[in-house]
Write a protein that holds these residues in place. Sequence first.
Motif, PDB file in Angstrom:
ATOM      1  N   UNK A 229       0.815  -1.209   0.000  1.00  0.00           N
ATOM      2  CA  UNK A 229       0.000   0.000   0.000  1.00  0.00           C
ATOM      3  C   UNK A 229       0.846   1.256   0.000  1.00  0.00           C
ATOM      4  N   UNK A 230       0.508   2.212  -0.864  1.00  0.00           N
ATOM      5  CA  UNK A 230       1.281   3.454  -0.952  1.00  0.00           C
ATOM      6  C   UNK A 230       0.414   4.695  -0.848  1.00  0.00           C
ATOM      7  N   UNK A 231      -0.890   4.572  -1.136  1.00  0.00           N
ATOM      8  CA  UNK A 231      -1.794   5.700  -0.951  1.00  0.00           C
ATOM      9  C   UNK A 231      -2.007   5.916   0.550  1.00  0.00           C
ATOM     10  N   UNK A 232      -2.727   6.971   0.901  1.00  0.00           N
ATOM     11  CA  UNK A 232      -3.003   7.212   2.322  1.00  0.00           C
ATOM     12  C   UNK A 232      -3.731   6.026   2.945  1.00  0.00           C
ATOM     13  N   UNK A 233      -4.797   5.565   2.289  1.00  0.00           N
ATOM     14  CA  UNK A 233      -5.532   4.414   2.824  1.00  0.00           C
ATOM     15  C   UNK A 233      -4.688   3.144   2.737  1.00  0.00           C
ATOM     16  N   UNK A 234      -3.912   3.017   1.668  1.00  0.00           N
ATOM     17  CA  UNK A 234      -3.047   1.853   1.523  1.00  0.00           C
ATOM     18  C   UNK A 234      -1.992   1.786   2.607  1.00  0.00           C
ATOM     19  N   UNK A 235      -1.449   2.914   3.002  1.00  0.00           N
ATOM     20  CA  UNK A 235      -0.438   2.933   4.066  1.00  0.00           C
ATOM     21  C   UNK A 235      -1.047   2.531   5.409  1.00  0.00           C
ATOM     22  N   UNK A 236      -2.272   2.982   5.655  1.00  0.00           N
ATOM     23  CA  UNK A 236      -2.939   2.563   6.900  1.00  0.00           C
ATOM     24  C   UNK A 236      -3.142   1.059   6.908  1.00  0.00           C
ATOM     25  N   UNK A 237      -3.528   0.518   5.763  1.00  0.00           N
ATOM     26  CA  UNK A 237      -3.736  -0.925   5.615  1.00  0.00           C
ATOM     27  C   UNK A 237      -2.417  -1.677   5.819  1.00  0.00           C
ATOM     28  N   UNK A 238      -1.352  -1.186   5.170  1.00  0.00           N
ATOM     29  CA  UNK A 238      -0.045  -1.828   5.285  1.00  0.00           C
ATOM     30  C   UNK A 238       0.474  -1.791   6.710  1.00  0.00           C
ATOM     31  N   UNK A 239       0.297  -0.654   7.380  1.00  0.00           N
ATOM     32  CA  UNK A 239       0.795  -0.521   8.742  1.00  0.00           C
ATOM     33  C   UNK A 239       0.041  -1.418   9.715  1.00  0.00           C
ATOM     34  N   UNK A 240      -1.224  -1.704   9.405  1.00  0.00           N
ATOM     35  CA  UNK A 240      -2.008  -2.573  10.285  1.00  0.00           C
ATOM     36  C   UNK A 240      -1.640  -4.036  10.097  1.00  0.00           C
ATOM     37  N   UNK A 241      -1.411  -4.457   8.848  1.00  0.00           N
ATOM     38  CA  UNK A 241      -1.281  -5.882   8.567  1.00  0.00           C
ATOM     39  C   UNK A 241       0.093  -6.326   8.085  1.00  0.00           C
ATOM     40  N   UNK A 242       0.790  -5.475   7.358  1.00  0.00           N
ATOM     41  CA  UNK A 242       1.984  -5.914   6.650  1.00  0.00           C
ATOM     42  C   UNK A 242       3.145  -6.265   7.574  1.00  0.00           C
ATOM     43  N   UNK A 243       3.710  -7.425   7.358  1.00  0.00           N
ATOM     44  CA  UNK A 243       4.973  -7.800   8.008  1.00  0.00           C
ATOM     45  C   UNK A 243       6.142  -7.569   7.063  1.00  0.00           C
ATOM     46  N   UNK A 244       5.864  -7.612   5.776  1.00  0.00           N
ATOM     47  CA  UNK A 244       6.806  -7.226   4.729  1.00  0.00           C
ATOM     48  C   UNK A 244       6.086  -6.231   3.832  1.00  0.00           C
ATOM     49  N   UNK A 245       6.677  -5.049   3.658  1.00  0.00           N
ATOM     50  CA  UNK A 245       6.087  -4.003   2.829  1.00  0.00           C
ATOM     51  C   UNK A 245       6.934  -3.834   1.578  1.00  0.00           C
ATOM     52  N   UNK A 246       6.319  -4.001   0.414  1.00  0.00           N
ATOM     53  CA  UNK A 246       6.987  -3.801  -0.869  1.00  0.00           C
ATOM     54  C   UNK A 246       6.814  -2.331  -1.237  1.00  0.00           C
ATOM     55  N   UNK A 247       7.920  -1.589  -1.246  1.00  0.00           N
ATOM     56  CA  UNK A 247       7.865  -0.150  -1.504  1.00  0.00           C
ATOM     57  C   UNK A 247       8.445   0.163  -2.876  1.00  0.00           C
ATOM     58  N   UNK A 248       7.792   1.051  -3.589  1.00  0.00           N
ATOM     59  CA  UNK A 248       8.309   1.582  -4.847  1.00  0.00           C
ATOM     60  C   UNK A 248       8.537   3.071  -4.656  1.00  0.00           C
ATOM     61  N   UNK A 249       9.798   3.459  -4.541  1.00  0.00           N
ATOM     62  CA  UNK A 249      10.135   4.855  -4.315  1.00  0.00           C
ATOM     63  C   UNK A 249      11.239   5.260  -5.281  1.00  0.00           C
ATOM     64  N   UNK A 250      11.312   6.568  -5.560  1.00  0.00           N
ATOM     65  CA  UNK A 250      12.171   7.054  -6.631  1.00  0.00           C
ATOM     66  C   UNK A 250      13.608   7.307  -6.188  1.00  0.00           C
ATOM     67  N   UNK A 251      13.796   7.785  -4.965  1.00  0.00           N
ATOM     68  CA  UNK A 251      15.125   8.207  -4.520  1.00  0.00           C
ATOM     69  C   UNK A 251      15.250   7.982  -3.020  1.00  0.00           C
ATOM     70  N   UNK A 252      16.469   8.139  -2.493  1.00  0.00           N
ATOM     71  CA  UNK A 252      16.691   7.926  -1.073  1.00  0.00           C
ATOM     72  C   UNK A 252      15.813   8.816  -0.192  1.00  0.00           C
ATOM     73  N   UNK A 253      15.687  10.122  -0.450  1.00  0.00           N
ATOM     74  CA  UNK A 253      14.790  10.931   0.398  1.00  0.00           C
ATOM     75  C   UNK A 253      13.346  10.419   0.385  1.00  0.00           C
TER      76      UNK A 253
END
Length: 442
Positions: A229-253
């Motif tokens: 999850x990467x949207x606002x609702x997706x992040x809430x979902x990921x933070x509640x359930x995810x033990x492994x989070x697959x992140x797609x981000x562009x740069x270190x910051x």
Amino acid sequence: MSVDSRSRQMSLAAYVMVPTAHHHGAWRHHDADLGFLDAHWWIELARIYERGRFDMLFLPDLLAIPDQAGGYEATVSKGSQGAVQLDPLVTLAAVCAHTTHLGLGITRSVSFHPPYDIARSMATLDHLSGGRAAWNIVTTSMRSAALNFGQPLPERNERYDRGDEVIEACIALWESWAGHALVADKESGVFADPGAVSRPDYQGKWISVRGPLSVPRSPQGRPVLMQAGASERGRRFAARWGEVIFALQHSLPDMQAFYRDIKSRARNEGRDPDQVKILTGVQVVVAETAELAEVKRRELEALIDPVAGLLTLSYQLGIDLSDFPLDDMLEAIDDVPGTRGSLDVVLQGTKAEGLTLREAAVRYATSELTPQIVGDADQVADELERLFVNEGCDGFIVTPGPLPASATDFVDLVVPVLQRRGLFRTEYEGRTLRHTMGLSPL
């Protein structure tokens, strides 16, 4: 750079999608073996990653051939993402008996797969693999997938709410057998203790399931739960359930901001942030020398059809981007019916580098705007270490180029350097995926 071997070590997962993962030209490369319809192709690939002590082989999934721009014919013609999609569960079940430690990441949609089916199949795989199963939880946003299943597509605001209930129901089913329930006492004739098997009778707004599950408690208690999850609702979902989070981000910051945000959200959910492993997607092109790696990168880039990137970007956003001016930026798009997280990654890249839609399509066909790391083994390890030690992530989901060659290159060239620096394991220490990833047993 180096870290003491007693410090935290990174996790590595392999992201495999055929005919193409994030690099849309890789299947055309002379090193690409296109035998992915043969079980032996998958078995040998898994053995390569297990030889490299990878945490997991992870298979994403699509439930329809993307047809957002140009119809399914364009996707099939170009070999774009989703042109062929084998069932991840069946595929990794074939791999299961030929590996010993490698985790098996299976994607199942909470939008269309009922919880009893998910719970039973994942518990079965967890048993047969000795405790190596992971469930990648997705909420499907593709209308064509809904048509394939003959079901309505859940409303955008309901996808994650419904997903919460599917996961709650699955957990209730997995917990319906106590660990000591299976007795199998031949002398007494007691097969299982009925007092240790319960009926959850889960009732929610969208989901109901009676139970109990017909599979005893598995080695891990339940599979490792993955989420992206990467949207606002997706992040809430990921933070509640995810033990492994697959992140797609562009740069270190961007990675650091996402890392801090998810860890904070997990803490607010009453969870231990160290039990939430954030793995960021990277694409690696490595060779014996930096010059050879650059030659390989150019060879791969020459095989990219920009239309393929536009097709993938269109289906992920849920809009036909062929209607947009190719020489304009995407800043005018406020919202999309598809994956909001994909839009955010695209906007990160286009704003940071001033990319037009045409340029973004090429970049998306190269690495889906996640970091592409090119160089010799030390240079690649330097960059992975930089992202890791600066808390951009807890490890990486490595997206391949031509398979199996790119998997072999990474395992033979990069992994030994990471091991020498104390950044990555030299041996598997346990049998279950939870043990391998440093997740607490259930």
